[in-house]
Write a protein that holds these residues in place. Structure first.
Motif, PDB file in Angstrom:
ATOM      1  N   THR A 171      63.035  36.033  30.570  1.00  0.00           N
ATOM      2  CA  THR A 171      64.390  36.390  30.983  1.00  0.00           C
ATOM      3  C   THR A 171      64.936  37.544  30.158  1.00  0.00           C
ATOM      4  O   THR A 171      64.591  37.704  28.983  1.00  0.00           O
ATOM      5  CB  THR A 171      65.324  35.174  30.837  1.00  0.00           C
ATOM      6  OG1 THR A 171      65.304  34.711  29.484  1.00  0.00           O
ATOM      7  CG2 THR A 171      64.876  34.037  31.749  1.00  0.00           C
ATOM      8  N   SER A 172      65.789  38.344  30.794  1.00  0.00           N
ATOM      9  CA  SER A 172      66.474  39.470  30.133  1.00  0.00           C
ATOM     10  C   SER A 172      65.490  40.364  29.385  1.00  0.00           C
ATOM     11  O   SER A 172      65.737  40.776  28.252  1.00  0.00           O
ATOM     12  CB  SER A 172      67.546  38.944  29.159  1.00  0.00           C
ATOM     13  OG  SER A 172      68.507  38.182  29.830  1.00  0.00           O
ATOM     14  N   MET A 194      62.483  34.027  36.073  1.00  0.00           N
ATOM     15  CA  MET A 194      62.439  35.475  35.870  1.00  0.00           C
ATOM     16  C   MET A 194      63.848  36.057  35.973  1.00  0.00           C
ATOM     17  O   MET A 194      64.035  37.193  36.410  1.00  0.00           O
ATOM     18  CB  MET A 194      61.525  36.121  36.917  1.00  0.00           C
ATOM     19  CG  MET A 194      60.073  35.664  36.874  1.00  0.00           C
ATOM     20  SD  MET A 194      59.236  36.116  35.348  1.00  0.00           S
ATOM     21  CE  MET A 194      59.238  37.896  35.481  1.00  0.00           C
ATOM     22  N   ALA A 195      64.838  35.311  35.545  1.00  0.00           N
ATOM     23  CA  ALA A 195      66.235  35.720  35.685  1.00  0.00           C
ATOM     24  C   ALA A 195      66.554  36.926  34.807  1.00  0.00           C
ATOM     25  O   ALA A 195      65.946  37.147  33.754  1.00  0.00           O
ATOM     26  CB  ALA A 195      67.153  34.563  35.322  1.00  0.00           C
ATOM     27  N   GLN A 196      67.512  37.720  35.271  1.00  0.00           N
ATOM     28  CA  GLN A 196      68.071  38.839  34.511  1.00  0.00           C
ATOM     29  C   GLN A 196      67.004  39.853  34.112  1.00  0.00           C
ATOM     30  O   GLN A 196      66.913  40.282  32.963  1.00  0.00           O
ATOM     31  CB  GLN A 196      68.812  38.308  33.276  1.00  0.00           C
ATOM     32  CG  GLN A 196      69.943  37.386  33.631  1.00  0.00           C
ATOM     33  CD  GLN A 196      70.556  36.678  32.448  1.00  0.00           C
ATOM     34  OE1 GLN A 196      70.041  36.746  31.346  1.00  0.00           O
ATOM     35  NE2 GLN A 196      71.652  35.982  32.679  1.00  0.00           N
ATOM     36  N   SER A 220      63.309  30.907  39.730  1.00  0.00           N
ATOM     37  CA  SER A 220      64.604  31.567  39.545  1.00  0.00           C
ATOM     38  C   SER A 220      64.401  33.071  39.500  1.00  0.00           C
ATOM     39  O   SER A 220      63.669  33.595  38.654  1.00  0.00           O
ATOM     40  CB  SER A 220      65.274  31.094  38.244  1.00  0.00           C
ATOM     41  OG  SER A 220      66.463  31.835  38.029  1.00  0.00           O
ATOM     42  N   LEU A 221      65.056  33.754  40.438  1.00  0.00           N
ATOM     43  CA  LEU A 221      65.079  35.216  40.480  1.00  0.00           C
ATOM     44  C   LEU A 221      66.515  35.707  40.316  1.00  0.00           C
ATOM     45  O   LEU A 221      66.880  36.780  40.787  1.00  0.00           O
ATOM     46  CB  LEU A 221      64.490  35.712  41.806  1.00  0.00           C
ATOM     47  CG  LEU A 221      63.020  35.365  42.043  1.00  0.00           C
ATOM     48  CD1 LEU A 221      62.605  35.709  43.469  1.00  0.00           C
ATOM     49  CD2 LEU A 221      62.126  36.079  41.047  1.00  0.00           C
ATOM     50  N   GLN A 222      67.299  34.936  39.633  1.00  0.00           N
ATOM     51  CA  GLN A 222      68.715  35.229  39.434  1.00  0.00           C
ATOM     52  C   GLN A 222      68.923  36.585  38.765  1.00  0.00           C
ATOM     53  O   GLN A 222      68.220  36.954  37.829  1.00  0.00           O
ATOM     54  CB  GLN A 222      69.341  34.126  38.574  1.00  0.00           C
ATOM     55  CG  GLN A 222      70.807  34.321  38.260  1.00  0.00           C
ATOM     56  CD  GLN A 222      71.269  33.384  37.158  1.00  0.00           C
ATOM     57  OE1 GLN A 222      70.847  33.512  36.020  1.00  0.00           O
ATOM     58  NE2 GLN A 222      72.118  32.439  37.508  1.00  0.00           N
ATOM     59  N   LEU A 247      68.467  32.533  43.983  1.00  0.00           N
ATOM     60  CA  LEU A 247      68.604  33.978  44.237  1.00  0.00           C
ATOM     61  C   LEU A 247      69.992  34.471  43.856  1.00  0.00           C
ATOM     62  O   LEU A 247      70.382  35.579  44.239  1.00  0.00           O
ATOM     63  CB  LEU A 247      68.345  34.280  45.716  1.00  0.00           C
ATOM     64  CG  LEU A 247      66.959  33.922  46.261  1.00  0.00           C
ATOM     65  CD1 LEU A 247      66.887  34.226  47.750  1.00  0.00           C
ATOM     66  CD2 LEU A 247      65.866  34.675  45.515  1.00  0.00           C
ATOM     67  N   SER A 248      70.731  33.700  43.112  1.00  0.00           N
ATOM     68  CA  SER A 248      72.118  34.028  42.801  1.00  0.00           C
ATOM     69  C   SER A 248      72.236  35.344  42.038  1.00  0.00           C
ATOM     70  O   SER A 248      71.319  35.770  41.337  1.00  0.00           O
ATOM     71  CB  SER A 248      72.758  32.898  41.988  1.00  0.00           C
ATOM     72  OG  SER A 248      72.100  32.731  40.748  1.00  0.00           O
ATOM     73  N   GLN A 249      73.390  35.991  42.223  1.00  0.00           N
ATOM     74  CA  GLN A 249      73.753  37.225  41.534  1.00  0.00           C
ATOM     75  C   GLN A 249      72.815  38.389  41.869  1.00  0.00           C
ATOM     76  O   GLN A 249      72.595  39.286  41.061  1.00  0.00           O
ATOM     77  CB  GLN A 249      73.817  37.002  40.015  1.00  0.00           C
ATOM     78  CG  GLN A 249      74.838  35.952  39.630  1.00  0.00           C
ATOM     79  CD  GLN A 249      74.987  35.791  38.141  1.00  0.00           C
ATOM     80  OE1 GLN A 249      75.250  36.751  37.423  1.00  0.00           O
ATOM     81  NE2 GLN A 249      74.824  34.566  37.662  1.00  0.00           N
ATOM     82  N   ASN A 250      72.249  38.365  43.061  1.00  0.00           N
ATOM     83  CA  ASN A 250      71.600  39.532  43.650  1.00  0.00           C
ATOM     84  C   ASN A 250      72.447  39.963  44.840  1.00  0.00           C
ATOM     85  O   ASN A 250      72.977  39.122  45.562  1.00  0.00           O
ATOM     86  CB  ASN A 250      70.183  39.204  44.127  1.00  0.00           C
ATOM     87  CG  ASN A 250      69.207  39.003  42.985  1.00  0.00           C
ATOM     88  OD1 ASN A 250      68.743  39.949  42.362  1.00  0.00           O
ATOM     89  ND2 ASN A 250      68.900  37.737  42.692  1.00  0.00           N
ATOM     90  N   LYS A 251      72.603  41.238  45.061  1.00  0.00           N
ATOM     91  CA  LYS A 251      73.432  41.721  46.166  1.00  0.00           C
ATOM     92  C   LYS A 251      72.574  41.846  47.416  1.00  0.00           C
ATOM     93  O   LYS A 251      71.979  42.882  47.693  1.00  0.00           O
ATOM     94  CB  LYS A 251      74.083  43.056  45.793  1.00  0.00           C
ATOM     95  CG  LYS A 251      75.014  42.954  44.590  1.00  0.00           C
ATOM     96  CD  LYS A 251      76.059  41.846  44.775  1.00  0.00           C
ATOM     97  CE  LYS A 251      76.929  41.638  43.549  1.00  0.00           C
ATOM     98  NZ  LYS A 251      77.848  40.488  43.720  1.00  0.00           N
ATOM     99  N   LEU A 252      72.514  40.777  48.172  1.00  0.00           N
ATOM    100  CA  LEU A 252      71.624  40.705  49.325  1.00  0.00           C
ATOM    101  C   LEU A 252      72.315  41.200  50.591  1.00  0.00           C
ATOM    102  O   LEU A 252      73.487  40.918  50.821  1.00  0.00           O
ATOM    103  CB  LEU A 252      71.149  39.266  49.532  1.00  0.00           C
ATOM    104  CG  LEU A 252      70.372  38.638  48.374  1.00  0.00           C
ATOM    105  CD1 LEU A 252      70.014  37.192  48.703  1.00  0.00           C
ATOM    106  CD2 LEU A 252      69.110  39.432  48.058  1.00  0.00           C
ATOM    107  N   VAL A 253      71.547  41.904  51.402  1.00  0.00           N
ATOM    108  CA  VAL A 253      72.013  42.372  52.705  1.00  0.00           C
ATOM    109  C   VAL A 253      71.128  41.726  53.759  1.00  0.00           C
ATOM    110  O   VAL A 253      69.903  41.792  53.679  1.00  0.00           O
ATOM    111  CB  VAL A 253      71.940  43.907  52.811  1.00  0.00           C
ATOM    112  CG1 VAL A 253      72.355  44.356  54.205  1.00  0.00           C
ATOM    113  CG2 VAL A 253      72.810  44.562  51.744  1.00  0.00           C
TER     114      VAL A 253
END
Length: 472
Positions: A171-172, A194-196, A220-222, A247-253
């Protein structure tokens, strides 16, 4: 001898003054910047279950002679109670790590973490080929190292150990790619965090290729650089055991014209704070927890018969979703939306849930609106935030007042509850009056009689019943 070995395994020949501190209650030992002069303080860590080493550079010890251990030392390592080792704020030459890591095979350490560390250079991991370590959980946070691309051979040489690893988090750490060959080494991995990082849409398909992470259940792909809702969906389709996806905190379209099948095994799906303004179907039918909070949703009209928890806080909802679409639902979160009132039908359904949270909405405290919410609170399911965060937004004379404090009795707000039994009683009275009237007519037709009904005559009772406005 034990002190020297533990010092070696902890990579603790660090440059500056320092010492170790042992918390006996928590069985936690922290060592700050140890040197050869103060290494004796590490002896108190022998009784710890968690040992943390903080601070220093190890470059000067790259050529430090590290010999094989004698049988007595190996036996001693097996008696240590240490289960977790943390390395923090270190400069770690990879070649030194490669030479030392194999000694952990003699210990009972199950978890290892590197926090705010920098890995220097590259090393051959041939010495680790065939080595089986007891470490099942490996964590890297805020670390820097050589890119993973082109390092498939290094991971292959660690395959005997990594093939048994169950939990991995990186992470990070500015990770941009995860090559397919590396994922295939982790044959038993259950959880991958694999967040951040900096993973983009194009990096996911190779990362989760055929044969990669075959046992993965939690991913986690946050907070990465993911933008394509359907692109992510297509990338994880080969993870047939996946149960929890974040998938939180990704800007998904999302494109309404596209369609994708998420893994049918999914049970927990976190799409919070992804910028979604609509929810596209299909979703996995077996979902039990769905987090859609902090988005731009104006309505949620889906049917998930296995869903137990639905999180919809911080959206733009004007009403609750149809509760009948979720027959197994137990927990519903609707905080900070635009819901003004609850209907009595909604209250009846929501009252069957174990937990409802709907604080921070602009409530219209009319008689019916406040009464319905008070009735919901009376069921005991309104837990978080009640009554402090349930305030009236309108009408003006109640603005800022807690919904709990608005006068709203059943007599005032739900007249049907009161009038229904009254109308029933009057209806019975009408029937009785009609019966008396019919009886009186038959008696007059049959001749005079001395028997008279007590109280009102049948004709008068019938006339009064006919004039009653409640029965007209």
């Amino acid at each position: 001898m034990r002190v020297a070995v533990l010092l070696l395994l902890g990579l603790a020949l660090l440059e500056a003054e320092g010492r170790c501190f042992f918390n006996r209650t928590q069985e936690y030992c922290v060592c700050y910047r140890l040197s050869q002069d103060n290494a004796g303080s590490i002896i108190q860590c022998l009784a710890a279950s968690v040992v943390e080493f903080q601070g220093g550079e190890l470059e000067r010890y790259v050529d430090f002679p590290i010999r094989d251990l004698d049988p007595s030392t190996i036996d001693m390592l097996g008696t240590l109670e240490i289960r977790k080792i943390i390395f923090g704020d270190l400069l770690v030459p990879e070649v030194l790590l490669a030479r030392v890591l194999r000694f952990f095979s003699y210990t009972r350490v199950q978890e290892m973490a590197f926090e705010s560390c920098s890995f220097l250079g590259r090393s051959s991991w041939g010495e680790m080929a065939g080595e089986n370590l007891p470490i099942l959980s490996l964590h890297f946070h805020n670390v820097t190292s050589a890119p993973l691309t082109g390092r498939e051979q290094d991971f292959s040489e660690l395959g005997s150990w990594l093939g048994t690893l169950q939990e991995l988090s990186v992470t990070s750490s500015h990770v941009t790619s995860l090559p397919c060959g590396i994922g295939r080494v982790f044959r038993a991995l259950r959880s991958l965090d694999m967040a951040q990082n900096s993973l983009g849409d194009g990096s996911l398909m190779p990362a989760f290729c055929e044969g990669a992470f075959p046992q993965l259940q939690v991913l986690s792909l946050q907070e990465n650089n993911l933008t394509s809702y359907h692109g992510v969906c297509g990338s994880v389709q080969l993870l047939h055991e996946l149960q929890h996806l974040d998938l939180s905190q990704n800007k998904l379209v999302a494109s309404p014209s596209s369609s994708c099948q998420w893994p049918a095994s999914l049970r927990i799906f976190n799409l919070s704070n992804t910028g979604l303004d609509e929810l596209l179907m299909p979703l996995p039918p077996g979902l039990e927890v769905l987090d859609l909070s902090s988005n731009h949703l104006r309505a949620v009209d889906i049917s998930l018969r296995s869903l137990k928890t639905l999180l919809l806080s911080r959206n733009l909802l004007l009403a609750a979703p149809p509760i009948r679409n979720y027959p197994t639902l137990r927990s519903l979160h609707l905080d900070d939306n635009l819901i003004a009132e609850w209907s009595w039908d909604e209250v009846k359904l929501l009252g069957n849930l174990q937990e409802v949270s709907a604080a921070g909405n602009p409530y219209n405290c009319t008689c019916a609106g406040a009464g319905a919410l008070q009735a919901l609170a009376a069921t005991g399911c309104l837990r978080q935030g009640w009554p402090q965060r349930y305030a009236c937004h309108s009408p003006l004379h109640y603005q800022g007042t807690l919904v709990r404090d608005v006068p709203a009795s059943v007599l005032q707000c739900n007249r049907a509850v009161v009038l229904a039994p009254v109308c029933t009683a009057l209806g019975l009275l009408c029937v009785a009056g009609a019966g008396w009237l019919a009886m009186a007519r038959r008696r007059r037709a049959a001749g005079p009689s001395t028997a008279q009904p007590q109280g009102l005559h049948g004709q008068e009772l019938g006339e009064k019943a006919r004039r009653s406005p409640m029965c007209s």
